[in-house]
Write a protein that holds these residues in place. Structure first.
Motif, short mmCIF file in Angstrom:
data_model
loop_
_atom_site.label_atom_id
_atom_site.label_comp_id
_atom_site.label_asym_id
_atom_site.label_seq_id
_atom_site.Cartn_x
_atom_site.Cartn_y
_atom_site.Cartn_z
N ARG A 112 0.83 -1.21 0.00
CA ARG A 112 0.00 0.00 0.00
C ARG A 112 0.87 1.26 0.00
O ARG A 112 0.53 2.25 -0.66
N PHE A 136 -6.52 3.84 -4.59
CA PHE A 136 -7.87 3.49 -5.05
C PHE A 136 -7.83 3.01 -6.50
O PHE A 136 -8.48 2.01 -6.86
N TRP A 167 -6.75 -0.75 -6.84
CA TRP A 167 -7.42 -1.68 -5.93
C TRP A 167 -7.24 -3.13 -6.36
O TRP A 167 -7.15 -4.02 -5.51
N SER A 168 -7.18 -3.40 -7.65
CA SER A 168 -7.05 -4.78 -8.11
C SER A 168 -5.67 -5.36 -7.83
O SER A 168 -5.49 -6.58 -7.87
N VAL A 211 -4.03 -4.42 -4.90
CA VAL A 211 -4.04 -4.57 -3.44
C VAL A 211 -4.65 -5.91 -3.05
O VAL A 211 -4.22 -6.56 -2.09
N HIS A 212 -5.65 -6.34 -3.79
CA HIS A 212 -6.43 -7.53 -3.45
C HIS A 212 -6.35 -8.49 -4.65
O HIS A 212 -7.19 -8.43 -5.54
N GLY A 222 -11.77 -5.99 -2.83
CA GLY A 222 -10.62 -5.14 -3.12
C GLY A 222 -10.92 -3.67 -2.87
O GLY A 222 -10.08 -2.93 -2.34
N LEU A 223 -12.11 -3.23 -3.24
CA LEU A 223 -12.49 -1.83 -3.00
C LEU A 223 -12.66 -1.56 -1.51
O LEU A 223 -12.34 -0.47 -1.03
N VAL A 244 -9.29 -0.92 0.28
CA VAL A 244 -8.69 0.42 0.17
C VAL A 244 -9.61 1.50 0.76
O VAL A 244 -9.40 2.68 0.53
N GLY A 294 -14.61 7.10 -1.03
CA GLY A 294 -14.94 6.49 -2.31
C GLY A 294 -15.93 7.32 -3.10
O GLY A 294 -15.78 7.49 -4.32
#
Length: 483
Positions: free
Chosen positions: A113, A151, A154-155, A157-158, A256-257, A260, A276
């Motif tokens: 992150r 943001f 996000w894809s 991060v997860h 994923g969203l 973050v 968001g």
């Protein structure tokens, strides 16, 4: 009284020095700023900028702690600690977990992150603090930009389920802006079945746009059981591919969203967080600006969009870039911009890297790879230098003399194709390294594919007969293979 050849006279009289070849700024035609619509206000209930920034600080608190720990303990300040593929070495994970009272998993997630948010930068296998870390406590705008960068990623991060085809994952990532728009416009929770229905429709639209034959379940039921289809085709000996598990991919995307802090999840429903909602509103506003602008480039390819921005001054052009980028996945956008930069139009090359400056950190891996391509190398090196925090006026120092000359010729080619003769003459007058003859020697040696055309155009454009003669002679020598 002594006589001198034109080259000797130019060598004696020229007082022109090399200036920064601001390639795109020089090549772009000067036009007046167009009128812009009044800035719109965010939706009612949107927190103030300071409150949003504090929420972003709270969301990234562990990443900031880890970035500051790395700066103090890993030699990140001077780039002394290697980090293979950007990952934190196992020994450092162990050490950080003990000193920060975090688990190994939290350290690895926090490190990723921190990198994605620009708090830590990894260059050439070495880590160092990013400029946002320096401004974190005092600059709300820097904080929000860092969170938006996270943001957008996000894809990453997860990670997606490993057993699902990458093409199916990419379709869902490309479809998510529409789902986020629905969440933002709903101003409240949206049920998972409604989101799943919209996701199925959008994936079908994407395939239709690519003229693909559907290979999953019927489009009106994106998650139906394919047993009946298998039985029908089984008699013919054909086994269709397994359907794309959209329901599972939707759970992954929402997770994923949520990771973050862009989405909150409830029982069979999802809603945007204040952060968001604000981020999606900003992106929708950028899209609306492009749709209402005279250029209207949002639905164009990268090359067409850059052509449309060529006559805009830098400020309005950046607004167009942001809107164009907001309407597509960042990875696809970066790839498309670099593809446009590889074309024959030198003006598009410079404009593409201007657009990549708007992209920022997510574009770094592909820009770094572009350094290996001779046609893109000078632009990529300047981009990386400015990304590292070097002042744009000093970034030219990262280029060798040959690379600077190549960039000067490429800029001249852009002016010759799109500018006026007066601009071309000024380009020559402003870029003499020491003397015109020496510049021409360097231009002849650099091997740019447009060298002859550029020199011919320069000779035709320049009002000084002696200088024009020297330039024509250089063009003839390059054309005939002479020294």
């Amino acid at each position: 009284m002594t006589s001198r050849t034109p080259d000797e006279q130019l060598a004696r009289d020229s007082r022109l020095r090399l200036v920064s070849p601001r390639s795109v700024a020089t090549a772009r035609k000067a036009v007046t700023d167009r009128r812009t619509r009044p800035a719109s206000r965010p939706p009612a209930g949107t927190p103030a900028t300071a409150d949003l920034a504090n929420r972003a600080r709270a969301s990234l608190a562990d990443a900031v702690r880890l970035a500051r720990w790395a700066e103090l303990n890993l030699g990140a300040g001077d780039g002394a600690r290697p980090a293979r593929a950007g990952a934190l070495p196992a020994a450092d994970v162990e050490r950080a977990a003990g000193e920060l009272s975090l688990t190994h998993g939290q350290i690895r997630v926090g490190w990723d992150r921190a990198r994605l948010a620009g708090l830590v930068e990894v260059h050439g296998g070495h880590a160092r603090p990013g400029w946002r870390l320096r401004a974190w406590d005092r600059d709300d705008t820097a904080v929000l930009r860092g969170w938006v960068a996270l943001f957008d990623a996000w894809s990453l991060v997860h990670p997606a389920p490993a057993d699902i085809a990458p093409a199916a994952v990419a379709e869902v990532v490309e479809a998510m802006p529409q789902l986020l728009s629905l969440l933002q416009l709903s101003a409240g929770p949206v049920t998972v079945p409604d989101l799943l229905d919209l996701l199925g429709q959008r994936v079908t639209e994407l395939r239709d746009e690519r003229c693909e034959v559907p290979y999953d379940a019927p489009v009106n039921d994106p998650v139906n059981d394919p047993v009946e289809l298998n039985e029908t085709q089984g008699a013919q000996g054909a086994v269709p591919p397994a359907p794309v598990p959209l329901a599972r991919l939707l759970r992954w995307a929402l997770g994923g969203l949520a990771a973050v802090d862009a989405v909150t999840l409830g029982p069979a429903q999802a809603a945007l967080t204040p952060l968001g909602s604000w981020a999606v509103w900003v992106k929708l506003e950028q899209i609306c600006v492009a749709a209402q602008s005279p250029a209207g480039n949002i639905e164009q390819s990268a090359a067409a969009m850059l052509h449309g921005c060529a006559r805009l001054t830098p400020g309005p052009a950046r607004a167009e870039y942001r809107a164009w980028l907001a309407a597509r996945p960042v990875g696809h956008a970066v790839t498309e911009l670099l593809h446009a930069a590889r074309g024959e139009d030198a003006l598009l090359r410079g404009l593409a890297f201007e657009a990549l400056r708007v992209v920022g950190a997510p574009a770094e891996p592909e820009v770094r790879a572009a350094v290996r391509e001779p046609a893109l190398r000078p632009y990529a090196l300047l981009w990386l230098a400015e990304h590292d925090g070097v002042d744009p006026d000093d970034a030219q120092d990262v280029l060798t003399a040959e690379e600077s000359t190549w960039l000067w010729v490429d800029t001249a080619a852009a002016i010759a194709d799109h500018g006026e003769s007066e601009l071309l003459a000024r380009h020559l007058d402003s870029a003499v390294r020491t003397t015109v003859p020496r510049l021409l020697d360097e231009v002849r040696a650099v091997g740019h594919p447009r060298t002859v055309q550029v020199l011919v155009a320069l000779a035709a454009a320049h009002p000084d007969p002696a200088l024009a003669k020297a330039v024509r002679r250089a063009a003839f020598q390059v054309h005939t293979g002479g020294a």
